[in-house]
Design an enzyme around this catalytic site. Structure first.
Site, PDB file in Angstrom:
ATOM      1  N   PRO A  85       0.832  -1.206   0.000  1.00 20.39           N
ATOM      2  CA  PRO A  85       0.000   0.000   0.000  1.00 20.39           C
ATOM      3  C   PRO A  85       0.864   1.253   0.000  1.00 20.39           C
ATOM      4  O   PRO A  85       1.863   1.328   0.717  1.00 20.39           O
ATOM      5  CB  PRO A  85      -0.792  -0.120   1.306  1.00 20.39           C
ATOM      6  CG  PRO A  85       0.045  -0.998   2.180  1.00 20.39           C
ATOM      7  CD  PRO A  85       0.755  -1.940   1.268  1.00 20.39           C
ATOM      8  N   LYS A 259       0.471  -4.834   9.863  1.00 16.33           N
ATOM      9  CA  LYS A 259       1.632  -4.328   9.113  1.00 16.33           C
ATOM     10  C   LYS A 259       2.384  -3.286   9.940  1.00 16.33           C
ATOM     11  O   LYS A 259       1.774  -2.407  10.544  1.00 16.33           O
ATOM     12  CB  LYS A 259       1.174  -3.698   7.800  1.00 16.33           C
ATOM     13  CG  LYS A 259       2.302  -3.171   6.931  1.00 16.33           C
ATOM     14  CD  LYS A 259       1.765  -2.630   5.611  1.00 16.33           C
ATOM     15  CE  LYS A 259       2.860  -2.150   4.692  1.00 16.33           C
ATOM     16  NZ  LYS A 259       3.534  -0.929   5.181  1.00 16.33           N
ATOM     17  N   HIS A 283       7.890   0.932   7.353  1.00 13.79           N
ATOM     18  CA  HIS A 283       7.231   1.950   6.522  1.00 13.79           C
ATOM     19  C   HIS A 283       8.199   2.530   5.492  1.00 13.79           C
ATOM     20  O   HIS A 283       8.182   3.722   5.189  1.00 13.79           O
ATOM     21  CB  HIS A 283       6.650   3.063   7.398  1.00 13.79           C
ATOM     22  CG  HIS A 283       5.350   3.615   6.893  1.00 13.79           C
ATOM     23  ND1 HIS A 283       4.142   3.009   7.140  1.00 13.79           N
ATOM     24  CD2 HIS A 283       5.061   4.716   6.144  1.00 13.79           C
ATOM     25  CE1 HIS A 283       3.173   3.722   6.564  1.00 13.79           C
ATOM     26  NE2 HIS A 283       3.713   4.755   5.957  1.00 13.79           N
ATOM     27  N   ASP A 314       8.097  -6.117   4.122  1.00 15.90           N
ATOM     28  CA  ASP A 314       8.342  -5.104   3.094  1.00 15.90           C
ATOM     29  C   ASP A 314       9.394  -4.130   3.612  1.00 15.90           C
ATOM     30  O   ASP A 314       9.952  -4.318   4.686  1.00 15.90           O
ATOM     31  CB  ASP A 314       7.051  -4.407   2.650  1.00 15.90           C
ATOM     32  CG  ASP A 314       6.546  -3.334   3.608  1.00 15.90           C
ATOM     33  OD1 ASP A 314       7.231  -2.978   4.582  1.00 15.90           O
ATOM     34  OD2 ASP A 314       5.428  -2.836   3.380  1.00 15.90           O
ATOM     35  N   SER A 315       9.707  -3.116   2.822  1.00 13.92           N
ATOM     36  CA  SER A 315      10.679  -2.053   3.119  1.00 13.92           C
ATOM     37  C   SER A 315      12.094  -2.436   2.691  1.00 13.92           C
ATOM     38  O   SER A 315      12.710  -3.329   3.272  1.00 13.92           O
ATOM     39  CB  SER A 315      10.694  -1.665   4.597  1.00 13.92           C
ATOM     40  OG  SER A 315       9.430  -1.218   5.023  1.00 13.92           O
ATOM     41  N   GLY A 316      12.577  -1.773   1.644  1.00 16.29           N
ATOM     42  CA  GLY A 316      13.966  -1.923   1.217  1.00 16.29           C
ATOM     43  C   GLY A 316      14.193  -2.854   0.058  1.00 16.29           C
ATOM     44  O   GLY A 316      15.282  -2.871  -0.517  1.00 16.29           O
TER      45      GLY A 316
END
Length: 385
Positions: A85, A259, A283, A314-316
């Site tokens: 998202p 999340k 985030h 997620d992230s990166g």
């Protein structure tokens, strides 16, 4: 039948798409997409520390082929990654949530719609035939929370994602300089930047000024920018706790995912609350510059709780090899936000298809190279340090 891969050979990496996007969209939009918070320490650490992970190839093993299909929450996806998202997507490229939702549906991967992006639950559900996930930005009022959840249920969203890592807005110097803090403002520099990006400007004219489509039924008409900032502050309370999660779990009959998990204690609470999954995330490095990169808590949480709850990340992540490294470190599934926004900002309506095709191609090559036949086998290729 699987979607045929479609690659634009001029952009064979996410970094190529990023450079193209930088030239296609106004500076204020690119910096909103590209930046982290404070000094961008965690933004860069996320990717760098994922890339410290090394994989072991077994070249003499009997290998009958590699298959990246992945089972997640009763659904078989064609790849172990989805579209995370992202707020205000239409600011970065007009109509981008619909472009990406369509590409995700055609490639059979999950698309997660944010509460604060620029397309509605109902429109994205229509595009994806009810297969899109929805991320709830927690409202301050229970009545609004309940109404949004009922809409997600009516739209047949199979998974509801609740966000826990935005108890306060991140301090983002670029956005402050560019007038994209709350309340946002359009300054003379931004207007000049728009004139320098005619394709973006024409697409914006075609699709209209971006706004929060899912929230439109709850917003007073004709808000100016200052009033919009006040509305957002009054309407949302990002700080989650167990008491706020319990009624959502009771109300939502589908799969429920938390999340923004960044430590074992929160993962354990998610299990006790009866959640189905967690997404280990910071985030995208946009909230806490002094925190850990995502790969470190991911490894610990997956090792400790991977048999009790579905652990995603997620992230990166910026490539197929990054997905492989994360899966080897214990993630059952991965998500990317910026990578797909670079793609759609660079290539417009073809950007989603190209980016998914690129990532699938890269991941398939890694699997074939290390003799990994299925996604579940990745941890056996992790070089432990």
């Amino acid at each position: 039948m699987s979607k045929k891969l479609s690659l634009n050979t001029n952009y064979p990496s996410i970094s190529d798409l990023r450079e193209r996007a930088k030239k296609k969209i106004p500076k204020f939009a690119f910096e909103y997409l590209d930046g982290g918070c404070n000094e961008d320490v965690n933004l860069h650490k996320n990717t760098a520390e994922i890339r410290d992970v090394e994989l072991l190839p077994y070249y003499l093993s009997k290998h009958t082929g590699s298959n990246m299909k992945t089972n997640l929450f009763g659904q078989t996806y064609d790849a172990p990654f989805g579209i995370a998202p992202v707020g205000l997507q239409g600011l970065m490229w007009p109509n981008s949530p619909e472009i990406l939702a369509k590409a995700a549906f055609e490639h059979n991967i999950p698309f997660i719609l944010s509460t604060v992006t620029t397309s509605s639950i109902e429109r994205v559900a229509e595009i994806t035939e009810g297969k899109a996930w929805f991320q709830l930005y927690h409202p301050a009022e229970n009545s609004l929370r309940d109404d949004i959840i009922k809409r997600a249920d009516a739209a047949e969203c199979p998974v509801l994602v609740i966000l826990c890592d935005v108890p306060t807005f991140g301090f983002r110097p670029r956005d402050i300089r560019n007038g994209l803090a709350m309340p946002p403002k359009m300054n003379i520099k931004n207007i000049i930047q728009v004139f320098g990006r005619p394709h973006w400007a024409l697409q914006t004219l075609k699709y209209g000024q971006p706004n929060f489509q899912t929230l439109k039924p709850y917003m007073p008409k004709n808000l100016d920018l200052k009033q919009l900032g006040k509305f957002m502050d009054q309407t949302f309370s990002g700080r989650l706790n167990e008491e706020k999660i319990k009624p959502i779990r009771d109300m939502w009959k589908g799969k429920l995912v938390l999340k923004g998990v960044a430590n074992e204690a929160d993962a354990e609470k998610a299990i006790k609350l009866g959640l189905d999954g967690v997404i280990v995330s910071n985030h995208g490095g946009r909230q806490l510059d002094a925190g850990e990169s995502t790969i470190k808590p991911l490894s610990r949480i997956a090792e400790k709780y991977g048999d009790k709850i579905t652990v995603m990340m997620d992230s990166g992540l910026r490539s197929g090899p990054d997905v492989a490294r994360s899966l080897a470190s214990g993630a059952a599934f991965t998500f990317m936000g910026r990578s797909f926004m670079y793609g759609v900002s660079a290539l417009g309506k073809k950007g989603g298809d190209h980016t998914i095709s690129l990532l699938k191609t890269e991941l398939q090559q890694v699997m074939e190279q290390i003799c990994c036949e299925k996604i579940e086998d990745f941890p056996a290729h992790l070089i432990k340090k």
